[in-house]
Motif scaffolding. Structure first.
Motif, PDB file in Angstrom:
ATOM      1  N   VAL B  19       0.853  -1.186   0.000  1.00 47.62           N
ATOM      2  CA  VAL B  19       0.000   0.000   0.000  1.00 47.62           C
ATOM      3  C   VAL B  19       0.892   1.241   0.000  1.00 47.62           C
ATOM      4  N   LEU B  20       0.526   2.206  -0.847  1.00 51.97           N
ATOM      5  CA  LEU B  20       1.209   3.507  -0.859  1.00 51.97           C
ATOM      6  C   LEU B  20       0.139   4.589  -0.944  1.00 51.97           C
ATOM      7  N   LEU B  21       0.052   5.416   0.080  1.00 49.64           N
ATOM      8  CA  LEU B  21      -0.857   6.559   0.076  1.00 49.64           C
ATOM      9  C   LEU B  21       0.013   7.814   0.147  1.00 49.64           C
ATOM     10  N   ARG B  22      -0.176   8.719  -0.823  1.00 55.53           N
ATOM     11  CA  ARG B  22       0.750   9.831  -0.986  1.00 55.53           C
ATOM     12  C   ARG B  22       0.227  11.120  -0.369  1.00 55.53           C
ATOM     13  N   CYS B  23       1.145  11.848   0.241  1.00 54.19           N
ATOM     14  CA  CYS B  23       0.789  13.110   0.907  1.00 54.19           C
ATOM     15  C   CYS B  23       1.937  14.098   0.739  1.00 54.19           C
ATOM     16  N   ASN B  24       1.625  15.292   0.266  1.00 55.35           N
ATOM     17  CA  ASN B  24       2.579  16.391   0.254  1.00 55.35           C
ATOM     18  C   ASN B  24       2.082  17.494   1.186  1.00 55.35           C
ATOM     19  N   TYR B  25       3.008  18.176   1.816  1.00 58.13           N
ATOM     20  CA  TYR B  25       2.611  19.200   2.763  1.00 58.13           C
ATOM     21  C   TYR B  25       3.297  20.512   2.437  1.00 58.13           C
ATOM     22  N   SER B  26       2.728  21.554   3.007  1.00 65.15           N
ATOM     23  CA  SER B  26       3.334  22.876   2.928  1.00 65.15           C
ATOM     24  C   SER B  26       3.267  23.483   4.316  1.00 65.15           C
ATOM     25  N   SER B  27       4.432  23.938   4.805  1.00 65.64           N
ATOM     26  CA  SER B  27       4.448  24.497   6.146  1.00 65.64           C
ATOM     27  C   SER B  27       5.575  25.504   6.276  1.00 65.64           C
ATOM     28  N   SER B  28       5.276  26.619   6.883  1.00 67.68           N
ATOM     29  CA  SER B  28       6.305  27.628   7.114  1.00 67.68           C
ATOM     30  C   SER B  28       7.069  27.350   8.408  1.00 67.68           C
ATOM     31  N   TYR B  29       6.588  26.375   9.172  1.00 66.67           N
ATOM     32  CA  TYR B  29       7.274  25.986  10.386  1.00 66.67           C
ATOM     33  C   TYR B  29       7.829  24.582  10.192  1.00 66.67           C
ATOM     34  N   VAL B  57       8.850   6.839  10.434  1.00 73.22           N
ATOM     35  CA  VAL B  57       7.962   6.701  11.588  1.00 73.22           C
ATOM     36  C   VAL B  57       7.166   5.410  11.454  1.00 73.22           C
ATOM     37  N   LYS B  58       7.195   4.615  12.489  1.00 73.01           N
ATOM     38  CA  LYS B  58       6.410   3.378  12.488  1.00 73.01           C
ATOM     39  C   LYS B  58       5.127   3.591  13.283  1.00 73.01           C
ATOM     40  N   GLY B  59       4.027   3.078  12.730  1.00 71.83           N
ATOM     41  CA  GLY B  59       2.751   3.247  13.388  1.00 71.83           C
ATOM     42  C   GLY B  59       2.116   1.911  13.738  1.00 71.83           C
ATOM     43  N   ILE B  60       0.820   1.977  13.959  1.00 67.81           N
ATOM     44  CA  ILE B  60       0.107   0.754  14.321  1.00 67.81           C
ATOM     45  C   ILE B  60      -0.263  -0.032  13.074  1.00 67.81           C
ATOM     46  N   ASN B  61      -0.584  -1.308  13.281  1.00 65.23           N
ATOM     47  CA  ASN B  61      -1.072  -2.182  12.209  1.00 65.23           C
ATOM     48  C   ASN B  61      -0.128  -2.302  11.020  1.00 65.23           C
ATOM     49  N   GLY B  62       1.169  -2.159  11.263  1.00 70.06           N
ATOM     50  CA  GLY B  62       2.152  -2.364  10.211  1.00 70.06           C
ATOM     51  C   GLY B  62       2.381  -1.190   9.278  1.00 70.06           C
ATOM     52  N   PHE B  63       1.734  -0.079   9.518  1.00 72.04           N
ATOM     53  CA  PHE B  63       1.927   1.111   8.693  1.00 72.04           C
ATOM     54  C   PHE B  63       3.186   1.870   9.101  1.00 72.04           C
ATOM     55  N   GLU B  64       3.801   2.529   8.136  1.00 72.59           N
ATOM     56  CA  GLU B  64       4.892   3.438   8.421  1.00 72.59           C
ATOM     57  C   GLU B  64       4.881   4.572   7.411  1.00 72.59           C
ATOM     58  N   ALA B  65       5.548   5.662   7.753  1.00 70.06           N
ATOM     59  CA  ALA B  65       5.609   6.815   6.864  1.00 70.06           C
ATOM     60  C   ALA B  65       6.995   7.425   6.956  1.00 70.06           C
ATOM     61  N   THR B  77       2.936   3.957   3.946  1.00 72.23           N
ATOM     62  CA  THR B  77       3.124   2.667   3.288  1.00 72.23           C
ATOM     63  C   THR B  77       2.827   1.523   4.232  1.00 72.23           C
ATOM     64  N   LYS B  78       2.551   0.385   3.613  1.00 69.47           N
ATOM     65  CA  LYS B  78       2.388  -0.867   4.341  1.00 69.47           C
ATOM     66  C   LYS B  78       2.798  -1.975   3.395  1.00 69.47           C
ATOM     67  N   PRO B  79       3.598  -2.931   3.850  1.00 70.62           N
ATOM     68  CA  PRO B  79       4.123  -3.942   2.922  1.00 70.62           C
ATOM     69  C   PRO B  79       3.049  -4.866   2.352  1.00 70.62           C
ATOM     70  N   SER B  80       2.022  -5.155   3.152  1.00 75.26           N
ATOM     71  CA  SER B  80       1.045  -6.149   2.735  1.00 75.26           C
ATOM     72  C   SER B  80      -0.347  -5.750   3.250  1.00 75.26           C
TER      73      SER B  80
END
Lengths: 117, 113
Positions: B19-29, B57-65, B77-80
């Motif tokens: 799984v790949l979910l894409r996110c771009n951000y904009s921040s002045s901080y 960063v590792k999260g719950i249920n096998g997700f990481e970013a 992302t998530k491998p499976s």
């Protein structure tokens, strides 16, 4: 530790009425934020309270108001309801602003689904 | 000002594939970034958060970013994939000193058997 609770879970009102939603934060959390979720606008910030004071406010009309009590519980009020106010209203609690100004993680309740007829 | 863009409104994968979910951000901080998941008729659950410590960063249920400053991205992302991963996912940014979360428009993840 119990999570964030919101009451009621579902509500049906008619145009022109007013409504009050309640949120009880996680024990020890002093910050409560409110969000509106609709299919068209997504998740939008309404306001945040910390220690009974409104700290931040989103771009919503004055019909939307809130308050926080000394036990950190919060209520949100919408007056003169419009059809467009139909939404899922989510409450989130956190410890507040932590050391070095970092924002503590917000934990969400299940939401109150409001339908305005 | 902060903002976040989720590049896909809908992602469909087969069970067991990445799984790949894409996110771009904009921040002045220096931003704090989060991924939340929302299952049907449920509230939002925190998957993981980035607060300027490790970039992976590792999260719950096998997700990481992974936080990539040069690309202003924070892809999830998530491998499976599992069937239970089917839900709406939100990428979120917040400024250091306010309580305001700014949400992306969400990505609906469909997992096919």
């Amino acid at each position: 530790k119990a999570g964030v609770t919101q009451t009621p879970r579902y509500l049906i009102k008619t145009r022109g009425q007013q409504v009050t939603l309640s949120c009880s934060p996680i024990s020890g959390h002093r910050s409560v934020s409110w969000y509106q979720q609709t299919p068209g606008q997504g998740l939008q910030f309404l306001f945040e309270y910390f220690s009974e004071t409104q700290r931040n406010k989103g771009n919503f009309p004055g019909r939307f108001s809130g308050r926080q009590f000394s036990n950190s519980r919060s209520e949100m009020n919408v007056s003169t309801l419009e059809l467009g106010d139909s939404a899922l209203y989510l409450c989130a609690s956190s410890l507040g602003v932590g050391v070095a100004g970092t924002q503590e993680t917000q934990y969400f309740g299940p939401g109150t689904r409001l339908l305005v007829l | 000002a902060q903002s976040v863009t989720q590049l896909d409104s809908h992602v469909s994968v087969s069970e067991g594939t990445p799984v790949l979910l894409r996110c771009n951000y904009s921040s002045s901080y220096s931003p704090s970034l989060f991924w939340y998941v929302q299952h049907p008729n449920k509230g939002l659950q925190l998957l993981l958060k980035y607060t300027s410590a490790a970039t992976l960063v590792k999260g719950i249920n096998g997700f990481e970013a992974e936080f990539k400053k040069s690309e202003t991205s924070f892809h999830l992302t998530k491998p499976s994939a599992h069937m239970s991963d089917a839900a709406e996912y939100f990428c979120v940014v917040t400024s250091p000193a306010t309580g305001k979360l700014i949400f992306g428009q969400g990505t609906t993840l469909q997992v096919k058997p």
